[in-house]
Design a protein around this motif. Structure first.
Motif, PDB file in Angstrom:
ATOM      1  N   TRP A  16       0.825  -1.210   0.000  1.00  0.00           N
ATOM      2  CA  TRP A  16       0.000   0.000   0.000  1.00  0.00           C
ATOM      3  C   TRP A  16       0.858   1.258   0.000  1.00  0.00           C
ATOM      4  CZ3 TRP A  16       1.009   2.697   4.512  1.00  0.00           C
ATOM      5  CH2 TRP A  16       1.438   1.954   5.616  1.00  0.00           C
ATOM      6  N   ILE A  17       0.211   2.362  -0.366  1.00  0.00           N
ATOM      7  CA  ILE A  17       0.889   3.657  -0.370  1.00  0.00           C
ATOM      8  C   ILE A  17       0.004   4.678   0.348  1.00  0.00           C
ATOM      9  CG2 ILE A  17       2.173   3.289  -2.509  1.00  0.00           C
ATOM     10  CD1 ILE A  17      -0.007   4.897  -3.973  1.00  0.00           C
ATOM     11  N   ILE A  18       0.596   5.794   0.718  1.00  0.00           N
ATOM     12  CA  ILE A  18      -0.175   6.925   1.236  1.00  0.00           C
ATOM     13  C   ILE A  18       0.070   8.104   0.303  1.00  0.00           C
ATOM     14  CG2 ILE A  18      -0.454   8.594   3.119  1.00  0.00           C
ATOM     15  CD1 ILE A  18       0.263   6.345   5.071  1.00  0.00           C
ATOM     16  N   ILE A  30      -2.266  -1.507  -3.376  1.00  0.00           N
ATOM     17  CA  ILE A  30      -1.779  -1.589  -4.751  1.00  0.00           C
ATOM     18  C   ILE A  30      -1.217  -2.981  -5.065  1.00  0.00           C
ATOM     19  CG2 ILE A  30      -1.241   0.876  -5.055  1.00  0.00           C
ATOM     20  CD1 ILE A  30       1.633   0.199  -4.189  1.00  0.00           C
ATOM     21  N   SER A  31      -1.062  -3.248  -6.359  1.00  0.00           N
ATOM     22  CA  SER A  31      -0.436  -4.500  -6.800  1.00  0.00           C
ATOM     23  C   SER A  31       1.069  -4.287  -6.930  1.00  0.00           C
ATOM     24  CB  SER A  31      -1.011  -4.919  -8.158  1.00  0.00           C
ATOM     25  OG  SER A  31      -0.607  -4.009  -9.161  1.00  0.00           O
ATOM     26  N   LEU A  60      -9.487   1.661  -0.306  1.00  0.00           N
ATOM     27  CA  LEU A  60      -9.173   2.133  -1.654  1.00  0.00           C
ATOM     28  C   LEU A  60      -8.143   1.224  -2.298  1.00  0.00           C
ATOM     29  CD1 LEU A  60      -8.853   6.012  -1.233  1.00  0.00           C
ATOM     30  CD2 LEU A  60     -10.422   4.845  -2.778  1.00  0.00           C
ATOM     31  N   TYR A  61      -8.380   0.852  -3.559  1.00  0.00           N
ATOM     32  CA  TYR A  61      -7.432   0.056  -4.338  1.00  0.00           C
ATOM     33  C   TYR A  61      -7.014   0.902  -5.534  1.00  0.00           C
ATOM     34  CZ  TYR A  61      -8.973  -3.727  -1.379  1.00  0.00           C
ATOM     35  OH  TYR A  61      -9.251  -4.498  -0.281  1.00  0.00           O
ATOM     36  N   GLY A  62      -5.707   0.979  -5.777  1.00  0.00           N
ATOM     37  CA  GLY A  62      -5.236   1.913  -6.788  1.00  0.00           C
ATOM     38  C   GLY A  62      -4.380   1.305  -7.881  1.00  0.00           C
TER      39      GLY A  62
END
Length: 199
Positions: A16-18, A30-31, A60-62
């Protein structure tokens, strides 16, 4: 619905990211394929997003492209595939490879994704085949599908390569790269095997 988030990449992990948008940090799952395309921390980033709503949480998926987001949303529409399974699949296969695998019913390629067994791969083909058309695969770079379906020699070469253990997607790509109208099946197989040895 949050279609995308644009801001400063504040923090990044493998999962994941912020993203900082005017002082508000959005955590986005994220992938691994998305991780490789991200800018460095502190730079601006635009992430296409899917908001998953559950009783006890919002997630949330981005993705870096609209194509990846579209494929993610199709994958989670398949019974038995959740957001984590869809992310794992997109970490292994590009949208173009997924399209081709579904259209050509390539169970071996689909089940190469983590958590996707043979039965789930068959379900993916069954439930997604009508949602993915050949023209879309061509738009994603999967023009192999059209050409292969229209050429018997190429189809024979692909069949032989899959019998040797290669996935249909890899076999189709290799045949596409070496294809010439006057080639025999044997010549096509030999040339495609050389290409596959370089992968």
């Amino acid at each position: 619905m949050i279609s995308f988030i644009k801001g400063i990449l504040d923090y990044m992990t493998e999962e994941w990211i912020i993203v900082d948008v005017n002082g508000i940090g959005y955590k986005i799952y994220i992938s691994s394929s998305t991780v490789s395309k991200l800018p460095s921390v502190g730079k601006e980033v635009k992430i296409f997003t899917h908001l998953q709503v559950k009783e006890d949480e919002l997630a949330l998926y981005g993705f870096m492209s609209q194509d990846e987001l579209n494929m993610f949303e199709r994958l989670i529409s398949v019974s038995g595939i959740g957001p984590k399974g869809a992310l794992g699949t997109l970490s292994t296969l590009s949208p173009a490879d997924l399209c081709m695998a579904v259209i050509t019913e390539d169970i071996k390629t689909l089940s190469s994704a983590p958590g996707i067994g043979k039965k789930t791969a068959q379900r993916m083909i069954l439930e997604l085949k009508d949602k993915i058309n050949t023209l879309e695969a061509v738009g994603l770079g999967g023009e192999t599908v059209l050409e292969v379906q229209q050429n018997g020699t190429a189809e024979e070469a692909i069949f032989a390569l899959t019998a040797l253990g290669y996935s249909r997607v890899d076999a189709a790509k290799a045949v596409k790269e070496v294809f010439k109208e006057d080639m025999s099946v044997e010549e096509m197989i030999k040339a495609a095997l050389k290409k596959l040895a370089l992968i």
